[in-house]
Design an enzyme around this catalytic site. Structure first.
Site, short mmCIF file in Angstrom:
data_model
loop_
_atom_site.label_atom_id
_atom_site.label_comp_id
_atom_site.label_asym_id
_atom_site.label_seq_id
_atom_site.Cartn_x
_atom_site.Cartn_y
_atom_site.Cartn_z
N LEU A 1 0.86 -1.19 0.00
CA LEU A 1 0.00 0.00 0.00
C LEU A 1 0.89 1.24 0.00
CD1 LEU A 1 -2.51 -1.13 2.76
CD2 LEU A 1 -3.05 -0.81 0.36
N ARG B 1 0.34 14.25 7.05
CA ARG B 1 1.00 14.72 8.28
C ARG B 1 2.51 14.86 8.14
NH1 ARG B 1 -1.46 10.45 12.24
NH2 ARG B 1 -2.04 9.47 10.26
N ASP C 1 4.22 2.29 4.71
CA ASP C 1 4.77 3.18 5.75
C ASP C 1 5.13 2.44 7.03
OD1 ASP C 1 2.23 2.66 6.70
OD2 ASP C 1 1.66 4.75 7.01
N GLY D 1 -6.03 0.68 14.65
CA GLY D 1 -7.22 -0.14 14.77
C GLY D 1 -7.03 -1.12 15.92
N ASN E 1 3.86 8.23 10.16
CA ASN E 1 2.85 9.19 9.71
C ASN E 1 3.35 10.62 9.76
OD1 ASN E 1 0.62 7.25 9.36
ND2 ASN E 1 0.89 6.96 11.55
N LYS F 1 41.10 14.12 -4.90
CA LYS F 1 39.91 13.91 -5.75
C LYS F 1 40.33 13.13 -6.98
CE LYS F 1 38.62 16.23 -9.02
NZ LYS F 1 38.39 16.27 -10.46
N TYR G 1 42.73 22.18 -13.41
CA TYR G 1 41.59 22.76 -14.14
C TYR G 1 42.05 24.03 -14.82
CZ TYR G 1 36.76 24.39 -14.75
OH TYR G 1 35.55 24.81 -15.26
C1 UD1 Z 1 -4.48 1.35 8.99
C2 UD1 Z 1 -5.50 0.34 9.50
C3 UD1 Z 1 -5.42 0.28 11.02
C4 UD1 Z 1 -4.00 -0.08 11.44
C5 UD1 Z 1 -2.99 0.89 10.81
C6 UD1 Z 1 -1.60 0.37 11.06
C7 UD1 Z 1 -7.37 0.48 7.95
C8 UD1 Z 1 -8.77 0.95 7.73
N1 UD1 Z 1 -6.84 0.76 9.11
O1 UD1 Z 1 -4.87 2.62 9.51
O2 UD1 Z 1 -6.34 -0.70 11.53
O3 UD1 Z 1 -3.90 -0.08 12.84
O4 UD1 Z 1 -3.18 0.97 9.39
O5 UD1 Z 1 -0.63 1.28 10.60
O6 UD1 Z 1 -6.84 -0.16 7.09
N2 UD1 Z 1 -3.26 3.84 1.51
C9 UD1 Z 1 -3.49 3.68 0.18
N3 UD1 Z 1 -4.66 4.08 -0.36
C10 UD1 Z 1 -5.65 4.62 0.39
C11 UD1 Z 1 -5.43 4.76 1.77
C12 UD1 Z 1 -4.23 4.36 2.31
O7 UD1 Z 1 -2.62 3.19 -0.54
O8 UD1 Z 1 -6.70 4.94 -0.17
C13 UD1 Z 1 -1.98 3.41 2.08
C14 UD1 Z 1 -1.25 4.56 2.74
O9 UD1 Z 1 -0.39 5.19 1.81
C15 UD1 Z 1 -0.47 3.85 3.83
C16 UD1 Z 1 -1.35 2.65 4.18
O10 UD1 Z 1 -2.24 2.47 3.09
O11 UD1 Z 1 0.78 3.36 3.36
C17 UD1 Z 1 -2.13 2.82 5.46
O12 UD1 Z 1 -3.00 3.90 5.33
P1 UD1 Z 1 -3.32 4.89 6.52
O13 UD1 Z 1 -4.28 5.89 6.06
O14 UD1 Z 1 -2.05 5.37 7.14
O15 UD1 Z 1 -4.10 3.88 7.52
P2 UD1 Z 1 -4.23 4.05 9.07
O16 UD1 Z 1 -5.25 5.08 9.37
O17 UD1 Z 1 -2.89 4.21 9.66
CA CA Z 2 -0.70 4.76 8.92
#
Ligand code: UD1
Ligand code: CA
Length: 453
Positions: A9, A16, A105, A142, A226, A349, A385
């Site tokens: 992902l 942030r 991340d 979560g 984050n 160098k 140079y």
């Molecule tokens: C998510 C989990 C949460 C968990 C946490 C752990 C969900 C709903 N929640 O929350 O339970 O504890 O990760 O770190 O999944 N991303 C996408 N596309 C999107 C949204 C997000 O690619 O549309 C990617 C973000 O770039 C990131 C990752 O998914 O790398 C997580 O997204 P983020 O919004 O940070 O989720 P959390 O709110 O942290």
């Molecule tokens: Ca996150």
């Protein structure tokens, strides 16, 4: 083992971070977050690797262009983690294996943890297996609720938790293993009826059965990045891991807190690293070498039994038994032989120094090749140079330059040459000669400044 596809992902902007750069491209100890996640994924030898990109997706893709075999899947709008995984549906049509979902991340996961997650998933034939951790501060994560057999009952996002649910310190790491055939059935059923109005991947988990949780022992592994503060925290965790590891392997670190070492660095036992020293990139240091205090070594090789004191060495090689510094600067593919002395305020160098040659004080040697057992006098400077092009200077074995010599390149100085102090040399010198190129001293006997009295 069943077939595994990995999805990362990486579509979010990371608001942030307050940055133009997509979050997953921020650097952590010399590699971007997403590179770290990919390196980890590679260790389980997945059949396919899919990177879900969105915010500045082309830029993310370009940053990974040197890696082969990646499939980029675009998530044009970031409508949640569930929506991100929905984008895989057309790509993984008919895929029979398991899907490992990694967060772009979450860079500190250990490969063993992923292996354990996969093993539990496959040993129990789960529909999904999720990585969890007991954390001191669960805010933002979560919350995961299980029965006594580690079987999941529910995941609830922090924002959707009741006060009572918020007390649960077991959290969802955002790392999952799914049986793809099961997940692909439930993905189309997700809705965005929640506090954030997003499609949650965690809802898909809630629909599946059986779902098992695997608690990670060291909760620091699941730290998600984050903001910049978490990036700094992750760096410190990584550094502690790397340094503890090297100490266990016989490297002495004096005041480890003041030292930083990239995880791409290789050290041998009995290397000593002194305070305020930083080892970066593709660097190797061989046994009994002593680096620091106060040195920066980047993309360089340091041979055995060499010392580097208060100096900077970049993209260079130093062979065994040499001493560098204090206050030397090697860069642009400098190569120093064995048993050399490169001393105070010397800059090299793109210069090669033969074995047992000394450049002890105040010199700049650029684009030069120096033979063995030569001695470069204090203040010798190559004028490499001409304002347009760089030219080479060659100095033969056993030759000695004098103090404050200017060597105007292109220039070839033979072997066993001696150059007088203060000389400016602009023409080649044959072997076995003495060169003097300076005005003769004039002495006027009896001469005195006329005073006003
Ligand atoms: C998510 C989990 C949460 C968990 C946490 C752990 C969900 C709903 N929640 O929350 O339970 O504890 O990760 O770190 O999944 N991303 C996408 N596309 C999107 C949204 C997000 O690619 O549309 C990617 C973000 O770039 C990131 C990752 O998914 O790398 C997580 O997204 P983020 O919004 O940070 O989720 P959390 O709110 O942290
Ligand atoms: Ca996150």
């Amino acid at each position: 083992m069943a077939m595994v596809a990995v999805a990362i992902l990486a579509a979010g902007r990371g608001t942030r971070m307050k940055s133009d750069l997509p979050k997953v491209l921020h650097q952590l100890g010399g590699r971007s977050l997403v590179e770290r996640v990919l390196d980890n994924a590679d260790l389980i030898n997945p059949l396919r690797r899919l990177v879900i990109v969105g915010y500045r997706g082309e830029f993310v893709q370009e940053s990974l262009s040197e890696r082969s075999g990646l499939e980029f899947v675009e998530q044009p709008q970031q409508l949640g983690t569930g929506h991100a995984i929905q984008q895989l549906l057309p790509h993984l049509k008919g895929f029979e294996g398991d899907l490992l979902v990694l967060n772009g991340d979450v860079p500190l996961l250990r490969p063993q943890t992923l292996q354990q997650l996969l093993k539990t998933h496959q040993d129990h034939s789960n529909a999904a297996t999720i990585l969890t951790a007991q954390v001191p501060n669960p805010k933002g994560y979560g919350r995961v609720f299980c029965d006594g057999n580690n079987l999941l009952t529910q995941i609830v996002e922090d924002r959707d938790c009741s006060q009572a649910q918020k007390q649960n310190r077991r959290v969802n790491a955002g790392i999952y293993c799914f049986r793809w055939s099961d997940l692909s059935e439930v993905l189309p059923k997700l809705t965005s009826r929640n506090e954030q109005q997003e499609y949650y991947l965690t809802d898909a988990v809630n629909y599946l059965n059986p779902v098992m949780t695997v608690d990670v022992e060291d909760y620091q592994e699941i730290l998600g990045i984050n903001d910049r503060k978490q990036l700094a925290t992750a760096y410190n965790i990584l550094q502690t891991r790397i340094k503890d590891d090297w100490m266990a392997q016989g490297v002495t670190l004096i005041d480890p807190d003041s030292i930083t070492i990239d995880d791409t660095v290789q050290l041998q036992p009995d290397v000593v690293i002194e305070p305020q020293t930083h080892l970066r990139g593709n660097t190797t240091i061989q046994t009994r070498s002593h680096i620091g205090p106060g040195s920066l070594i980047e993309n360089s090789h340091i041979g055995e039994n060499t010392t580097v004191l208060f100096s900077v060495v970049k993209d260079s090689i130093v062979k065994s038994g040499s001493t560098i510094g204090p206050y030397a600067h090697l860069k642009g593919h400098a190569e120093v032989g064995s048993n050399c002395r490169i001393g105070n305020f010397v800059e090299l160098k793109n210069t090669t120094i033969g074995d047992q040659t000394n450049v002890a004080h105040l010199s700049y040697l650029g684009d030069a090749t120096i033979g063995t057992k030569a001695n470069i006098g204090g203040g010798t400077i190559t004028a490499n140079y001409d304002g347009v092009k760089k030219h080479r200077t060659v100095i033969g074995d056993r030759s000695k330059t004098g103090v404050n010599n200017s060597l105007i390149a292109p220039l070839v100085i033979g072997e066993d040459v001696t150059i007088a102090a203060g000389s400016t040399i602009s023409e080649d010198l044959p072997n076995d000669c003495l060169a003097i190129a300076r005005a003769r001293q004039v002495v006027k006997l009896g001469w005195r400044l006329k005073s006003k009295e």
